[in-house]
Design a protein around this motif. Structure first.
Motif, PDB file in Angstrom:
ATOM      1  N   ILE A 104       0.832  -1.215   0.000  1.00  0.00           N
ATOM      2  CA  ILE A 104       0.000   0.000   0.000  1.00  0.00           C
ATOM      3  C   ILE A 104       0.859   1.253   0.000  1.00  0.00           C
ATOM      4  CG2 ILE A 104      -1.593   1.349   1.444  1.00  0.00           C
ATOM      5  CD1 ILE A 104      -2.928  -1.257   2.222  1.00  0.00           C
ATOM      6  N   VAL A 105       1.981   1.204   0.693  1.00  0.00           N
ATOM      7  CA  VAL A 105       2.821   2.401   0.817  1.00  0.00           C
ATOM      8  C   VAL A 105       4.046   2.378  -0.089  1.00  0.00           C
ATOM      9  CG1 VAL A 105       2.079   2.870   3.190  1.00  0.00           C
ATOM     10  CG2 VAL A 105       4.064   1.423   2.791  1.00  0.00           C
ATOM     11  N   ALA A 106       4.225   1.279  -0.845  1.00  0.00           N
ATOM     12  CA  ALA A 106       5.381   1.193  -1.733  1.00  0.00           C
ATOM     13  C   ALA A 106       5.266   2.228  -2.846  1.00  0.00           C
ATOM     14  CB  ALA A 106       5.483  -0.208  -2.323  1.00  0.00           C
ATOM     15  N   MET A 107       6.414   2.785  -3.237  1.00  0.00           N
ATOM     16  CA  MET A 107       6.423   3.795  -4.293  1.00  0.00           C
ATOM     17  C   MET A 107       6.164   3.144  -5.639  1.00  0.00           C
ATOM     18  SD  MET A 107       9.246   6.592  -3.221  1.00  0.00           S
ATOM     19  CE  MET A 107       8.730   7.511  -4.617  1.00  0.00           C
ATOM     20  N   PRO A 108       5.366   3.790  -6.480  1.00  0.00           N
ATOM     21  CA  PRO A 108       5.167   3.243  -7.824  1.00  0.00           C
ATOM     22  C   PRO A 108       6.503   3.215  -8.570  1.00  0.00           C
ATOM     23  CG  PRO A 108       3.800   5.196  -7.447  1.00  0.00           C
ATOM     24  CD  PRO A 108       4.658   5.009  -6.252  1.00  0.00           C
ATOM     25  N   SER A 109       6.775   2.167  -9.273  1.00  0.00           N
ATOM     26  CA  SER A 109       8.026   1.964 -10.012  1.00  0.00           C
ATOM     27  C   SER A 109       9.235   1.846  -9.085  1.00  0.00           C
ATOM     28  CB  SER A 109       8.262   3.088 -11.019  1.00  0.00           C
ATOM     29  OG  SER A 109       7.195   3.158 -11.934  1.00  0.00           O
ATOM     30  N   GLY A 110       9.036   1.653  -7.809  1.00  0.00           N
ATOM     31  CA  GLY A 110      10.144   1.469  -6.868  1.00  0.00           C
ATOM     32  C   GLY A 110      10.836   2.773  -6.493  1.00  0.00           C
ATOM     33  N   VAL A 111      11.885   2.635  -5.724  1.00  0.00           N
ATOM     34  CA  VAL A 111      12.667   3.790  -5.269  1.00  0.00           C
ATOM     35  C   VAL A 111      13.459   4.341  -6.462  1.00  0.00           C
ATOM     36  CG1 VAL A 111      14.476   4.552  -3.690  1.00  0.00           C
ATOM     37  CG2 VAL A 111      12.833   2.836  -2.952  1.00  0.00           C
ATOM     38  N   PRO A 112      13.473   5.658  -6.650  1.00  0.00           N
ATOM     39  CA  PRO A 112      14.232   6.222  -7.773  1.00  0.00           C
ATOM     40  C   PRO A 112      15.719   5.857  -7.668  1.00  0.00           C
ATOM     41  CG  PRO A 112      12.857   7.895  -6.745  1.00  0.00           C
ATOM     42  CD  PRO A 112      12.781   6.681  -5.887  1.00  0.00           C
ATOM     43  N   THR A 113      16.311   5.549  -8.790  1.00  0.00           N
ATOM     44  CA  THR A 113      17.731   5.204  -8.814  1.00  0.00           C
ATOM     45  C   THR A 113      18.546   6.440  -9.155  1.00  0.00           C
ATOM     46  OG1 THR A 113      17.733   4.650 -11.159  1.00  0.00           O
ATOM     47  CG2 THR A 113      17.190   2.867  -9.618  1.00  0.00           C
ATOM     48  N   PHE A 114      19.843   6.320  -8.948  1.00  0.00           N
ATOM     49  CA  PHE A 114      20.743   7.421  -9.263  1.00  0.00           C
ATOM     50  C   PHE A 114      20.674   7.755 -10.747  1.00  0.00           C
ATOM     51  CE2 PHE A 114      24.918   8.999 -10.627  1.00  0.00           C
ATOM     52  CZ  PHE A 114      24.989  10.146  -9.848  1.00  0.00           C
ATOM     53  N   LYS A 115      20.612   6.727 -11.590  1.00  0.00           N
ATOM     54  CA  LYS A 115      20.550   6.945 -13.038  1.00  0.00           C
ATOM     55  C   LYS A 115      19.291   7.717 -13.421  1.00  0.00           C
ATOM     56  CE  LYS A 115      23.265   3.066 -14.772  1.00  0.00           C
ATOM     57  NZ  LYS A 115      23.258   1.858 -15.580  1.00  0.00           N
ATOM     58  N   GLU A 116      18.156   7.362 -12.828  1.00  0.00           N
ATOM     59  CA  GLU A 116      16.890   8.057 -13.129  1.00  0.00           C
ATOM     60  C   GLU A 116      16.949   9.521 -12.699  1.00  0.00           C
ATOM     61  OE1 GLU A 116      13.631   4.457 -12.705  1.00  0.00           O
ATOM     62  OE2 GLU A 116      14.266   5.537 -10.918  1.00  0.00           O
ATOM     63  N   ILE A 117      17.486   9.743 -11.526  1.00  0.00           N
ATOM     64  CA  ILE A 117      17.584  11.109 -11.012  1.00  0.00           C
ATOM     65  C   ILE A 117      18.512  11.934 -11.885  1.00  0.00           C
ATOM     66  CG2 ILE A 117      18.387  12.513  -9.067  1.00  0.00           C
ATOM     67  CD1 ILE A 117      17.459  10.147  -7.261  1.00  0.00           C
ATOM     68  N   ASP A 118      19.660  11.350 -12.244  1.00  0.00           N
ATOM     69  CA  ASP A 118      20.617  12.053 -13.064  1.00  0.00           C
ATOM     70  C   ASP A 118      20.056  12.333 -14.457  1.00  0.00           C
ATOM     71  OD1 ASP A 118      23.132  13.275 -12.871  1.00  0.00           O
ATOM     72  OD2 ASP A 118      24.077  11.678 -14.056  1.00  0.00           O
TER      73      ASP A 118
END
Length: 142
Positions: free
Chosen positions: A120-134
């Motif tokens: 219920i509380v999990a983030m959609p698509s999981g935790v953002p990765t360094f590559k995604e943020i960058d």
């Protein structure tokens, strides 16, 4: 001679890595502590605001109950007392939030959700990765 220099450099590298690891660990502990202190202060502000709101609601409730009682005594019409029911629930809810155990029950339910219903509380698509943020940062620069 080369092996002596290599050993010294290797020892210095290990010391440097250990120092960096300890520094990062201390920085992370400080960040966690700061975030927890900020969360506690925000919760304290919310509870204090709730207590202030209760004072206003309880004052209104008392005046409204006096007016409804006086209206009933004058008119003998029981429908004048009908608003007392929802007002009682509202004031009771606010009291429970401000001075009761509501905060504890909410915390217990939240802990239960984290353990038993984590999806219920999990983030959609999981935790953002360094590559995604960058990638997002680079896309925003363009």
């Amino acid at each position: 001679m080369g092996s002596i220099m290599g050993k010294v450099m290797e020892e210095n590298l290990k010391k440097s890595q250990t120092f960096m690891l300890e520094t990062q660990k201390m920085q992370m502990e400080r960040q966690l502590q700061m975030q927890n202190m900020m969360r506690e202060r925000q919760m304290a502000m919310q509870v204090a605001g709730s207590r202030e709101m209760f004072n206003w609601l309880a004052s209104f409730y008392g005046l409204a109950m006096l007016a409804m009682t006086a209206g009933f005594a004058k008119s003998k019409n029981p429908s004048v007392l009908v608003p007392s029911l929802p007002l009682t629930f509202i004031v009771g809810y606010q009291y429970d939030w401000a001075w009761g155990t509501k905060v504890h029950r909410i915390r217990e339910d939240a802990e239960k959700l984290l353990v038993e219903e984590h999806g219920i509380v999990a983030m959609p698509s999981g935790v953002p990765t360094f590559k995604e943020i960058d990638a997002a940062r680079n896309a925003a620069k363009k």
